[in-house]
Design an enzyme around this catalytic site. Structure first.
Site, PDB file in Angstrom:
ATOM      1  N   HIS A  93       0.891  -1.162   0.000  1.00 17.88           N
ATOM      2  CA  HIS A  93       0.000   0.000   0.000  1.00 17.88           C
ATOM      3  C   HIS A  93       0.927   1.209   0.000  1.00 17.88           C
ATOM      4  CE1 HIS A  93      -3.456   2.513   0.758  1.00 17.88           C
ATOM      5  NE2 HIS A  93      -2.791   3.093   1.741  1.00 17.88           N
ATOM      6  N   GLY A 102       2.866   4.917   4.157  1.00 15.54           N
ATOM      7  CA  GLY A 102       2.161   5.592   5.238  1.00 15.54           C
ATOM      8  C   GLY A 102       0.706   5.213   5.250  1.00 15.54           C
ATOM      9  N   LYS A 145       0.557  10.569   0.863  1.00 12.35           N
ATOM     10  CA  LYS A 145       1.399   9.859  -0.117  1.00 12.35           C
ATOM     11  C   LYS A 145       1.192  10.418  -1.524  1.00 12.35           C
ATOM     12  CE  LYS A 145      -0.277   5.819   0.998  1.00 12.35           C
ATOM     13  NZ  LYS A 145      -1.132   6.173   2.142  1.00 12.35           N
ATOM     14  N   ARG A 193      17.564  15.799  13.781  1.00 10.63           N
ATOM     15  CA  ARG A 193      17.894  16.756  12.717  1.00 10.63           C
ATOM     16  C   ARG A 193      18.759  16.108  11.646  1.00 10.63           C
ATOM     17  NH1 ARG A 193      20.774  22.642  13.476  1.00 10.63           N
ATOM     18  NH2 ARG A 193      20.857  23.133  11.259  1.00 10.63           N
TER      19      ARG A 193
END
Length: 137
Positions: free
Chosen positions: A5, A20, A26, A98
């Protein structure tokens, strides 16, 4: 073969698989990548297969050349040919660093570089550059 998916776009034959949960963006991320020159390989579902030791992505035939734009409808797009998967982005998993460590996901025995989401305003540009270049570690 394995079906995910996921939505997949490609630049210069190098594929990005976008993962996701439903509604996480997406297709929106794919549309942003397409506006920067990426081709649509598959939206919503992506078929993975091995070919000569390379992990390849392609669209299931019923979805070929179609992408959903939430609030607009199903759009047509020139379908990109199957692409070698070199990068994945999971919009369902948050990145809290980060400068994150190098992460991978594995499909059909092939490790693929993984970037975690969720969506950030520069994500499409950073992913495009990563597809065209490389990550410095």
């Amino acid at each position: 073969m394995r079906q995910l998916h996921a939505t997949t776009v490609a630049l210069d034959g190098r594929g990005l698989v976008i993962l996701g949960p439903s509604g996480c963006g997406k297709s929106s991320l794919a549309l942003e990548m397409m506006a920067l020159g990426a081709g649509l390989v598959a939206d919503d579902r992506t078929d993975l297969r091995l070919s000569a030791g390379r992990l390849m992505a392609q669209a299931p035939l019923p979805l070929l050349g179609r992408i959903e734009a939430r609030g607009v409808g199903i759009l047509t797009a020139e379908p990109a040919p199957p692409a070698q998967v070199v990068l994945a982005c999971d919009l369902g998993r948050a990145e809290d660093q980060r400068l994150p460590p190098r992460r991978h996901v594995e499909w059909l025995g092939i490790p693929v570089l993984l970037v975690l989401g969720p969506y950030r305003p520069h994500l499409h540009a950073a992913l495009r550059q990563l597809l065209l270049g490389r990550r410095v570690d």
